[in-house]
Design a protein around this motif. Structure first.
Motif, PDB file in Angstrom:
ATOM      1  N   ARG A   5       0.966  -1.243   0.405  1.00  0.00           N
ATOM      2  CA  ARG A   5       0.277  -0.178   0.144  1.00  0.00           C
ATOM      3  C   ARG A   5       1.026   0.758   0.156  1.00  0.00           C
ATOM      4  N   VAL A   6       2.258   0.837   0.396  1.00  0.00           N
ATOM      5  CA  VAL A   6       3.009   2.446   0.539  1.00  0.00           C
ATOM      6  C   VAL A   6       4.702   1.964  -0.283  1.00  0.00           C
ATOM      7  N   PHE A   7       4.875   2.424  -1.540  1.00  0.00           N
ATOM      8  CA  PHE A   7       5.848   2.485  -1.933  1.00  0.00           C
ATOM      9  C   PHE A   7       6.629   3.864  -1.703  1.00  0.00           C
ATOM     10  N   PRO A   8       7.834   3.600  -0.859  1.00  0.00           N
ATOM     11  CA  PRO A   8       8.742   4.598  -0.827  1.00  0.00           C
ATOM     12  C   PRO A   8       9.611   4.933  -1.869  1.00  0.00           C
ATOM     13  N   CYS A   9      10.284   6.328  -1.964  1.00  0.00           N
ATOM     14  CA  CYS A   9      10.971   6.585  -2.870  1.00  0.00           C
ATOM     15  C   CYS A   9      12.327   7.160  -2.333  1.00  0.00           C
ATOM     16  N   CYS A  10      13.008   6.473  -3.167  1.00  0.00           N
ATOM     17  CA  CYS A  10      14.485   7.703  -2.115  1.00  0.00           C
ATOM     18  C   CYS A  10      15.284   7.705  -3.751  1.00  0.00           C
ATOM     19  N   PHE A  11      16.741   9.044  -3.512  1.00  0.00           N
ATOM     20  CA  PHE A  11      17.163   9.631  -4.401  1.00  0.00           C
ATOM     21  C   PHE A  11      18.725   9.403  -4.086  1.00  0.00           C
ATOM     22  N   GLY A  12      19.818   9.468  -5.337  1.00  0.00           N
ATOM     23  CA  GLY A  12      20.499   8.388  -4.889  1.00  0.00           C
ATOM     24  C   GLY A  12      21.162   8.184  -6.428  1.00  0.00           C
ATOM     25  N   SER A  13      23.056   7.684  -6.295  1.00  0.00           N
ATOM     26  CA  SER A  13      23.588   7.181  -7.335  1.00  0.00           C
ATOM     27  C   SER A  13      23.838   5.903  -6.634  1.00  0.00           C
ATOM     28  N   ALA A  14      24.035   4.827  -6.971  1.00  0.00           N
ATOM     29  CA  ALA A  14      24.841   3.616  -6.219  1.00  0.00           C
ATOM     30  C   ALA A  14      26.241   3.851  -6.828  1.00  0.00           C
ATOM     31  N   LEU A  15      26.421   4.457  -8.240  1.00  0.00           N
ATOM     32  CA  LEU A  15      27.806   4.377  -8.869  1.00  0.00           C
ATOM     33  C   LEU A  15      28.771   5.514  -7.896  1.00  0.00           C
ATOM     34  N   LYS A  16      27.824   6.783  -7.699  1.00  0.00           N
ATOM     35  CA  LYS A  16      28.453   7.750  -6.882  1.00  0.00           C
ATOM     36  C   LYS A  16      28.400   7.096  -5.584  1.00  0.00           C
ATOM     37  N   LEU A  17      27.889   5.934  -5.190  1.00  0.00           N
ATOM     38  CA  LEU A  17      27.580   6.192  -3.188  1.00  0.00           C
ATOM     39  C   LEU A  17      27.140   7.537  -2.815  1.00  0.00           C
ATOM     40  N   GLN A  18      25.989   7.817  -2.768  1.00  0.00           N
ATOM     41  CA  GLN A  18      25.178   8.999  -2.473  1.00  0.00           C
ATOM     42  C   GLN A  18      23.557   8.488  -2.471  1.00  0.00           C
ATOM     43  N   GLY A  19      23.018   8.240  -1.037  1.00  0.00           N
ATOM     44  CA  GLY A  19      22.133   7.751  -0.834  1.00  0.00           C
ATOM     45  C   GLY A  19      22.546   6.505  -0.974  1.00  0.00           C
ATOM     46  N   VAL A  20      22.943   5.870  -0.568  1.00  0.00           N
ATOM     47  CA  VAL A  20      23.299   4.061  -0.139  1.00  0.00           C
ATOM     48  C   VAL A  20      22.386   4.015   1.356  1.00  0.00           C
ATOM     49  N   ASP A  21      23.471   4.959   2.480  1.00  0.00           N
ATOM     50  CA  ASP A  21      22.676   5.058   3.493  1.00  0.00           C
ATOM     51  C   ASP A  21      21.590   4.508   3.682  1.00  0.00           C
ATOM     52  N   VAL A  22      21.441   5.950   3.199  1.00  0.00           N
ATOM     53  CA  VAL A  22      19.796   5.988   3.586  1.00  0.00           C
ATOM     54  C   VAL A  22      18.347   4.893   3.126  1.00  0.00           C
ATOM     55  N   LEU A  23      19.153   4.367   2.083  1.00  0.00           N
ATOM     56  CA  LEU A  23      18.483   3.509   1.450  1.00  0.00           C
ATOM     57  C   LEU A  23      18.840   2.347   1.996  1.00  0.00           C
ATOM     58  N   LEU A  24      19.788   1.376   3.013  1.00  0.00           N
ATOM     59  CA  LEU A  24      20.027   0.525   3.564  1.00  0.00           C
ATOM     60  C   LEU A  24      19.341   0.647   5.291  1.00  0.00           C
ATOM     61  N   SER A  25      19.061   1.836   5.369  1.00  0.00           N
ATOM     62  CA  SER A  25      18.469   2.283   7.069  1.00  0.00           C
ATOM     63  C   SER A  25      17.159   2.170   6.376  1.00  0.00           C
ATOM     64  N   LEU A  26      16.321   3.157   5.767  1.00  0.00           N
ATOM     65  CA  LEU A  26      15.084   2.770   5.521  1.00  0.00           C
ATOM     66  C   LEU A  26      14.833   1.467   5.002  1.00  0.00           C
TER      67      LEU A  26
END
Length: 168
Positions: A5-26
């Motif tokens: 019912r909920v589909f969270p969205c995250c922004f970042g770039s795995a190639l540049k290691l941006q937002g990966v920690d946030v995604l894993l934490s979520l």
């Protein structure tokens, strides 16, 4: 999330290691923890061969654990019971692998020693799945080149069929 019912969205770039920690934490916070049964169960999801020609049965262990030299009892495609020993278990990363002694529920592994397994097969306490719903829409015929021995070609074609059973 589990109820879809909920589909969270995250922004970042795995190639540049941006937002990966946030995604894993979520994922740790909101994704449901899978619980597995204690009895061994696994699903075969792929059959392949390594460069030396060894037959690899790729498994996702869905319950319990599996150790090297364990004897698995399962039904072959003809319905006959096979008792075969796991010779080796491998943990792959790209083309390289590390031998492992034991895998646990939720892990993937490639095993050698099983000769009659097929993709989609349930092992152990795993409930049997449904047969493939898709049927090929094309028919084909193999014309062997002049001088090619069919007795040599047929086992190689059977290996391809093991990897993709819909080839028939």
């Amino acid at each position: 999330i589990a109820g879809r019912r909920v589909f969270p969205c995250c922004f970042g770039s795995a190639l540049k290691l941006q937002g990966v920690d946030v995604l894993l934490s979520l994922l740790d916070t909101y994704a449901p923890q899978k619980s597995y049964p204690d009895d061994f169960s696994a699903k075969v999801y792929k059959i392949s061969r390594d460069p030396q020609g060894n037959r690899l049965t790729w498994l996702k262990v869905t319950g319990g654990s599996l150790k090297v030299r364990s004897v698995l009892s399962y039904k072959d495609p003809k319905g006959e019971t096979c008792d075969e020993k796991i010779v080796q278990m491998r943990s792959y990363s790209a083309d390289k692998f590390n031998p492992v002694d034991e895998v646990f529920a939720g892990e993937l592994t490639a095993v050698t020693g099983l000769t009659s397994t097929w993709a989609g097969q349930a092992l152990g306490a795993e409930p049997g799945g449904l047969p493939p719903a898709m049927e090929p829409v094309m028919t084909y015929r193999v014309n062997l080149p002049k001088g090619c021995d069919p007795a040599v070609a047929m086992p190689k074609l059977r290996q391809l069929q093991e990897e993709d059973p819909q080839l028939r």
